[in-house]
Design an enzyme around this catalytic site. Sequence first.
Site, short mmCIF file in Angstrom:
data_model
loop_
_atom_site.label_atom_id
_atom_site.label_comp_id
_atom_site.label_asym_id
_atom_site.label_seq_id
_atom_site.Cartn_x
_atom_site.Cartn_y
_atom_site.Cartn_z
N LEU A 33 -15.62 -17.02 -32.68
CA LEU A 33 -16.53 -16.56 -33.89
C LEU A 33 -17.10 -15.18 -34.12
O LEU A 33 -17.22 -14.43 -32.97
CB LEU A 33 -17.96 -17.45 -33.95
N HIS A 37 -17.58 -15.66 -39.77
CA HIS A 37 -17.41 -17.02 -39.44
C HIS A 37 -19.10 -17.55 -39.68
O HIS A 37 -19.44 -18.51 -40.40
CB HIS A 37 -17.11 -17.68 -38.08
N ARG A 187 -8.57 -11.89 -34.45
CA ARG A 187 -7.51 -11.15 -33.83
C ARG A 187 -7.64 -9.57 -33.65
O ARG A 187 -6.71 -9.12 -33.02
CB ARG A 187 -6.16 -11.59 -34.56
#
Length: 285
Positions: A33, A37, A187
């Site tokens: 997260l 998020h 990422r």
Amino acid sequence: MKIVESCQEMSNLSLTAQKSGRRVALVPTMGALHEGHLSLLKIASRQCDFLVMSLFVNPAQFGPKEDLCKYPRPFERDCELAEAAGCDCIFAPKPSDMYPENYSTYVSVENITNTLCGASRPAHFRGVTTVVLKLFNIVSPQIAVFGQKDAQQVIVIKRMVQDLNMSLQLITAPIIRENDGLAMSSRNVYLSEDERREAPLICKSLTEAKKLYDDGERSGQAIKNRVQSILDTGRMIKTEYIEIVDTVCINPLEKIDKPALIAIACRTNESGTRLIDNIILGGDL
Ligand code: PAF
């Protein structure tokens, strides 16, 4: 906050909450997260009485050469952050419970999944729609929140919900960015220092595109050229696509005469990280 692994227990919890008159919202995630998020959780928590966050790194949406194994899984940190953001329940099923032996059923949205990211990730959206439909069936939410960062995913899930006559409300949450404009993504941790320094060029090119549009430019090609020229100033990022498409059928727009999605995908040279970002002109998702 409850942490639930079993699909059956999750279904029961959710149905009990609904029977007692509570509105259930779901925020599907693959964990790791970040503020993006957390913003989805905040939006969802304002709209419901029982907030479920699913945390499942879905093998079905990763290609054979993609990063399923190295995808970050900081489970305890995720639980702490989710609880602080107002989550009532984390649903974290095991892959073997979601896809047991002999699993054979997939949901596939056609046409709009073959373009943009679908062109280079052929089974990706089939994996996304399959898992999202399974999560919807298990959690039975009245509301589900997705981030605009994955704009094609939002369009595809909207299509699925409409086509399959599902009665839940989908909310699209705005992209959350780092101070220098880089769209937040789990990422981003893969980026080398040099790549991280250049990555904000993507957001910069989208901001320039919006300026051109706001100044009256309506030619898709002219805007794409400007975006490409900005991305070309980077040495560490290679453009995979720049597309300007409508927000329903994802058809290319030569002339921007309806709400348009400018979507960009790039890959970095050193770590091979795929970065996506987008902006909507003349409307929203
Ligand atoms: O956006 C994501 O993180 C995933 O694609 C989702 C929606 C959780 C499905 O695995």
